[in-house]
Each structure stands twice: as structure tokens, then as C-alpha cells.
Scaffold this active site. Structure first.
Site, PDB file in Angstrom:
ATOM      1  N   CYS A  82      -0.626   5.217   5.562  1.00  0.00           N
ATOM      2  CA  CYS A  82      -0.776   3.765   5.464  1.00  0.00           C
ATOM      3  C   CYS A  82      -2.245   3.368   5.645  1.00  0.00           C
ATOM      4  CB  CYS A  82       0.160   3.045   6.439  1.00  0.00           C
ATOM      5  SG  CYS A  82       0.380   1.284   6.027  1.00  0.00           S
ATOM      6  N   HIS A 191       5.031   4.988   4.293  1.00  0.00           N
ATOM      7  CA  HIS A 191       5.304   5.621   5.579  1.00  0.00           C
ATOM      8  C   HIS A 191       6.345   6.732   5.410  1.00  0.00           C
ATOM      9  CE1 HIS A 191       3.223   2.827   8.337  1.00  0.00           C
ATOM     10  NE2 HIS A 191       3.480   1.923   7.406  1.00  0.00           N
ATOM     11  N   GLU A 193       7.272   8.747   7.642  1.00  0.00           N
ATOM     12  CA  GLU A 193       8.052   8.814   8.880  1.00  0.00           C
ATOM     13  C   GLU A 193       9.152   7.755   8.918  1.00  0.00           C
ATOM     14  OE1 GLU A 193       4.973   5.711   9.943  1.00  0.00           O
ATOM     15  OE2 GLU A 193       5.164   7.428   8.589  1.00  0.00           O
TER      16      GLU A 193
END
Length: 210
Positions: A82, A191, A193
Site C-alpha cells: 500500500c 493489501h 494481508e
């Protein structure tokens, strides 16, 4: 043997979610701002959430720009996520304020020209042939984005002695860079994650390069 990965703690980013996601795919993860630990790890993850200028200030506060530079000069892998990707470029422009980035890639991070901002939610990407990060992921796979700024113009091409980086694109109002694979330096605007199983595959693919 699990790979040692440091998630750089410089006051910005989803540190714990990144830590959990990397541990899920088998990494031995430490969240720290320690200079030597970040240099010595098999892989370094540079997260980032919020404003470009604030992230750069925090990064320099822990000498993160030096860590990234030293690792790359030795061919040691770095993954930006990001705003952690955005600060790898030459500069960012937010609300008329120009902030110098790490300068690992040419280009400017600027506001997306889109009817709705932030660009928040799931979106597809167009990955190039030969991508390592997106290996094993089908076309049309969605990843989770949260941002209003991005790189709209990729400026680094192949030249003498180096291969052209692999650039993945996405679109929200306008096309923008969604990921870059440039030797030991890789990054995603989205992202991983927060991208469920698809993000886990991508992180696992990155770990395989360490």
C-alpha cells in the site's frame, strides 16, 4: 526451514494483520524497528497506511529508507504494501504538497481521477506473463484495495544491463500500478494481508523468492 521476515514498524501500517498473514504461510515473523534486525532478515516487509508525507517521515525516523537502500544494494528482498509501495517512488503529491520518496523507482504518486474515492474494496488486476507474485492465481482473482492515490504512469523501461520490471495494473477511474516485481524489490498497492486466500498465495509466492 522457515524464512525470517521483519515487518518494519515505523509507526504506520497494519502491522499485526501483516504479521498474522505472513505467519499463516510459514514465515518466522518479527515486527520491529530495529535497524540490524531489519537488515539481517531474509525478507523485509514495508507496510503503510495513511498519508505519503507522514509515512516518509516515520520511515526516515527509523532510518527505514537506509535499510531499504542497503538491502537492495545487496540483493536482499523487500516487499512494500500500500503506502509502503508508494514511498518507494520518487515523490508523492497530496493536497498540493510535494514529498520526496525513497526514489527506488521513477514516478509520482498522485490522486486517482475517479468519481468515487477512496478506492475501497475488491478489484481485479492484470498481471504480466512471467509474474512470480501472481503465480497460480487465476485471471479475475480479486484483491483488497484501500487508497485514493496511486502511480498512473510507469516510467522505468528496460535498458543496458537490466531487465524491465514486471508491472501489474488495475483500474479505478483510471489505470494505476497495482504491483511491481523488480528483482529483489517487489510491492503491491493492494493489501495481500486483507485479501484472504488470494493474498496468502501471493505472500507464499513472495516467500519462495527469499
Amino acid at each position: 526451514m522457515s524464512r525470517r521476515v521483519v515487518v518494519l514498524d515505523y509507526g504506520s501500517g497494519n502491522l499485526r494483520s501483516a504479521e498474522r498473514a505472513l505467519a499463516r504461510v510459514g514465515a518466522d515473523v518479527t515486527v520491529t524497528a530495529d535497524f540490524d534486525a531489519a537488515l539481517d532478515a531474509d525478507g523485509l516487509v514495508v507496510p503503510g497506511v495513511g498519508a505519503f508525507a507522514a509515512c516518509m517521515e516515520g520511515l526516515k525516523g527509523v532510518r527505514g529508507d537506509q535499510i531499504v537502500g542497503r538491502r537492495l544494494s545487496g540483493g536482499r528482498p523487500v516487499l512494500g504494501i500500500c503506502v509502503g509501495m508508494q514511498i518507494l517512488f520518487e515523490k508523492g503529491v497530496e493536497h498540493g504538497v510535494h514529498t520526496e520518496g525513497c526514489g527506488e523507482w521513477p514516478g509520482t504518486v498522485e490522486r486517482l481521477d475517479a468519481p468515487v474515492l477512496p478506492h475501497m474494496g475488491w478489484n481485479t488486476v492484470t498481471a504480466p506473463e512471467g509474474s512470480v507474485l501472481f503465480r497460480g492465481l487465476e485471471e479475475g482473482t480479486r484483491f483488497y484495495f484501500v487508497h485514493s492515490y496511486g502511480v498512473r504512469d510507469w516510467r522505468l523501461e528496460a535498458g543496458d544491463g537490466f531487465r524491465e520490471p514486471l508491472v501489474t495494473w488495475a483500474e479505478h477511474g483510471v489505470p494505476f500500478v497495482a504491483a511491481v516485481e523488480n528483482g529483489p524489490l517487489m510491492a503491491t498497492q493492494f493489501h495481500p494481508e486483507k485479501s484472504g486466500d488470494a493474498g496468502a498465495v501471493l505472500l507464499s509466492n513472495w516467500l519462495s523468492t527469499l
